[in-house]
Design an enzyme around this catalytic site. Structure first.
Site, PDB file in Angstrom:
ATOM      1  N   CYS A 182       0.847  -1.194   0.000  1.00 54.75           N
ATOM      2  CA  CYS A 182       0.000   0.000   0.000  1.00 54.75           C
ATOM      3  C   CYS A 182       0.883   1.245   0.000  1.00 54.75           C
ATOM      4  O   CYS A 182       2.109   1.162   0.098  1.00 54.75           O
ATOM      5  CB  CYS A 182      -0.944   0.017   1.205  1.00 54.75           C
ATOM      6  SG  CYS A 182      -0.124   0.294   2.783  1.00 54.75           S
ATOM      7  N   CYS A 241       3.364   1.752   2.857  1.00 54.54           N
ATOM      8  CA  CYS A 241       4.634   1.022   2.721  1.00 54.54           C
ATOM      9  C   CYS A 241       5.636   1.868   1.927  1.00 54.54           C
ATOM     10  O   CYS A 241       6.804   2.013   2.318  1.00 54.54           O
ATOM     11  CB  CYS A 241       4.416  -0.304   1.999  1.00 54.54           C
ATOM     12  SG  CYS A 241       3.271  -1.435   2.800  1.00 54.54           S
ATOM     13  N   ASP A 246       9.301  27.839 -33.147  1.00 53.20           N
ATOM     14  CA  ASP A 246      10.449  28.052 -34.031  1.00 53.20           C
ATOM     15  C   ASP A 246       9.992  27.773 -35.468  1.00 53.20           C
ATOM     16  O   ASP A 246       9.062  26.995 -35.688  1.00 53.20           O
ATOM     17  CB  ASP A 246      11.577  27.101 -33.625  1.00 53.20           C
ATOM     18  CG  ASP A 246      12.722  27.130 -34.607  1.00 53.20           C
ATOM     19  OD1 ASP A 246      13.227  28.229 -34.887  1.00 53.20           O
ATOM     20  OD2 ASP A 246      13.091  26.052 -35.107  1.00 53.20           O
TER      21      ASP A 246
END
Length: 722
Positions: free
Chosen positions: A16, A19, A428
């Site tokens: 989870c 952890c 550009d």
């Protein structure tokens, strides 16, 4: 400044978000270490100083109760026939169905039925729920509590309560029926109930949720895994020898037969063919290539036989760089995820305290131990920090993976916010809006001198002049000036090639250019103006549609170019940009100034470019997008890389980034709302443990499935739509 190493560790045992938060916290406590742990990918991205070893990092993770594995050589993915989690789920489900049926339907109950239910439920709450119990015990040994702690406590409490009732409570009298079993789903409990079906059903629901979550996460990461294993495994040299790809060296010439993958990045030295690059660029139309053309490793030769000279191998190839960029993006965290991480860190202890408080309050107010117990177990089970932990990483996993399929590389999660906020986009011209395949329409007696100097420059205009020269001569003292021009000595003559200003700064008088509709390059020989070399370029067929798409996204397109005002205005008019939004004749420093000027006006600026002269402006912009067909300097400076050399990819990149950010916010809203609403309802006794287990499993699955919707994102077919 101390140099830091970087490593990607595979973390095992995490179940989870809590952890992941624990592992991250422990790693970051090591001096000089900066770590980000991703629950969805089960990896830790770690930057560490030379004073720290990989063994130290692995030991730190192991001391936290998890496993850590350094990167292993890439291997073909192998589908394992055996899936322990699936086996556990199937076994638990088979045993749980009769347990729930006997417990919930009085008509099925017979004399001493409760002992059969105990016999069937016991393996489910022990063997079936063992992954939860094991993780809870490991965490307990390290003084921590995670989602598994809540699940283990809920399952164990319901089973132990049932054992007490069976052996010491009213259920010890054989033959008694559970007269109010169905009230368990309604949330009203006034009798001493068995909770065997609660423990079994919870285990099965949560195993199912974890299995679906695991499968969905695997699907989410499939795009990156496919990319990692996309490259060719062998290369055939000119002499017919076949060697492993890792033995191929820069300069080696290898052959590619029709239908084969190109072994690595290189330049065609012989043969003509069409190359299918769809797996890297998302562009379905094969590209014609011949001698002198660059090809990319992992693309497919769709036509004739090619001989290719390797220019990049191993970690330097475009495929490897793409994989690295995607992995880095998926291991990062968006700013919006930080709050969720802080909440997850204190979530489980807070829920345990809340469950104890719920039990005490119910017991004090009602005196009903069963009702108090039911409400407390429901609080333990319904709480879910997993959805919080999965909200960002799974969406990133899918979004960046889908981007890879479309030829869009997102450098990191923090970029997503910039795509949403940007309101102005600088484009550009050469190589971005136009093809960059420039040509010299007329000859000049000084073309040999200009072409000889320009052969060492990488700018598209320089390449066009060099290609147009009838032959090239040796050059001494070559010097390039970004955005201005180049100088060198050719056949004993000092040659200067570039824009008029470049020559004028050297004291050379430059006459009026012959035309304002084309880019004209000035040439001087031995300090005297020699001639004009006109260079023409064509606008890409998709640029006008791309500009419409950018406008539909709420962006103001501005053409920013070092080219002369005349050609710049013509290109702008062709693609639908107003003359007032053309900034022409600017040097690289001028492009940076243009970005800063717009930022000073309060605008959030994005920029698309492809050349060395764009790199500084790309880095300065709030959001930099580099054409993947451009230079390494531009790609390195950008936040988003567009692998296919098409401006419509910029539209797709912004749309995908915004869609990913929107999905993350939807996931986080759901995760917060779910807990805010259901935890109080469980504490009030309105959600039973069985329903709590269903709801908790669904919350995580919802977040993952919502993220998987990003795989349905469609690319340039939707240009022009927001």
């Amino acid at each position: 400044m101390q140099h830091h190493n970087v490593i990607e560790l595979s973390i095992g045992g995490m179940t989870c978000a809590t952890c992941a938060a624990r592992v991250e916290k422990k790693l970051n406590r090591v001096d000089g270490v900066t770590a980000t742990v991703n629950f969805a990918t089960e990896t830790a991205h770690v930057e560490y100083p030379p004073t720290v070893t990989v063994a130290d990092l692995v030991a730190t993770v192991q001391a936290t109760g998890y496993t850590a594995t350094p990167p292993q050589p890439a291997a073909e993915p192998v589908e394992s026939e055996r899936d322990p989690l699936k086996e556990r789920l199937i076994g638990s489900a088979i045993l749980t169905v009769p347990v729930v049926a006997l417990s919930m339907i009085p008509a099925l109950q017979f004399l001493n039925w409760q002992w059969l239910v105990l016999t069937l439920a016991a393996p489910v709450v022990t063997w079936g729920a063992w992954p939860f119990h094991k993780a809870a015990l490991v965490n307990a040994r390290h003084g921590a509590a995670t989602m598994d702690t809540l699940i283990s406590l809920g399952v164990a409490a319901s089973f132990l309560w049932s054992l007490y009732s069976l052996f010491f409570g009213m259920w010890s009298m054989t033959g008694m029926r559970m007269t109010m079993s169905l009230e368990l789903f309604a949330g009203s409990v006034t009798d001493e109930h068995l909770y065997l079906e609660v423990g079994a059903a919870l285990t099965t629901f949560l195993l199912a949720g974890r299995w679906f979550e695991h499968r969905a996460k695997k699907t989410a990461g499939s795009a990156l895994q496919a990319l990692l294993h996309l490259g060719a495994k062998e290369a055939t040299l000119l002499d017919g020898r076949t060697i492993p790809i890792d033995r191929l060296e820069v300069g080696d010439v290898f052959t590619v037969r029709p239908g084969e993958k190109i072994a690595t990045d290189g330049v065609v030295v012989d043969g003509n063919s069409a190359v299918d690059a769809s797996m890297l660029t998302g562009e379905s139309v094969p590209v014609e290539v011949g001698p002198g053309d660059e090809v990319t490793g992992a693309t497919v030769n769709a036509g004739g036989r090619l001989a290719v000279r390797a220019t990049r191998v191993g970690a330097d190839t475009q495929l490897a760089q793409m994989s690295r960029l995607i992995a880095e993006a998926q291991s990062g965290k968006a700013p919006v995820q930080r709050l969720a991480d802080r909440i997850s860190a204190v979530f489980v202890p807070a829920v345990i305290l809340l469950a104890l408080a719920t039990f005490a309050v119910w017991l004090a107010l009602s005196g009903n131990v069963t009702a108090a117990f039911t409400a407390a177990v429901a609080v333990l089970i319904v709480a879910c920090p997993c959805a919080l932990g999965l909200a960002t990483p799974v969406a990133l996993l899918v979004g960046t993976g889908r981007g890879a399929q479309l030829g869009i590389l997102i450098r990191g999660p923090e970029i997503l916010e910039s795509t949403r906020r940007a309101d102005t986009i600088l484009l550009d011209k050469t190589g971005t809006v136009t093809t960059g395949s420039m040509s010299v329409p007329s000859s000049s007696p000084f073309l040999v001198y200009a072409g000889s100097v320009e052969q060492f420059s990488e700018h598209p205009i320089a390449r066009a002049i060099a290609a147009a020269a009838p032959h090239l001569l040796p050059v001494e003292g070559f010097q390039a000036y970004a955005g201005l021009g180049a100088t060198g000595t050719v056949d004993g003559h000092e040659v200067v090639v570039g824009r008029p200003l470049f020559l004028q700064e050297r004291g050379i008088e430059v006459p009026q250019a012959p035309t304002a509709d084309m880019t004209c390059v000035a040439v001087a020989v031995d300090g005297e103006f020699a001639d004009w070399i006109p260079v023409s370029d064509t606008v890409k067929p998709t640029s006008a549609a791309a500009v419409r798409g950018l406008k539909a996204l709420g962006l103001r397109p501005v053409l920013l170019t070092g080219d002369a005002p005349g050609p710049a205005r013509l290109a702008a008019q062709e693609i639908g940009i107003a003359g007032a939004d053309v900034i022409a004749g600017v040097l690289p420093a001028g492009k940076v100034d243009a970005v800063k000027r717009l930022q000073d006006e309060g605008r959030i600026v994005a920029m698309v470019g492809d050349g060395v002269n764009d790199a500084a402006a790309l880095a300065t912009a709030d959001l930099g997008l580099a054409m993947g067909t451009g230079t390494d300097a531009a790609i390195e400076a950008a936040d988003l890389t567009l692998v296919r050399g098409d401006l419509t990819a910029a539209v797709d990149a912004i749309r995908l980034s915004r869609a990913t950010l929107r999905t993350i916010k939807q996931n986080l809203f759901w995760a917060f709302a779910y807990n805010v609403v259901l935890i109080p309802l469980a504490a009030l006794g309105l959600v039973t443990p069985v329903l709590a287990g269903l709801a908790m499993a669904f919350s995580s699955i919802f977040v993952v499935l919502n993220s998987l919707r990003l795989f349905r994102f469609r690319g340039n077919a939707n240009v022009g739509r927001g």
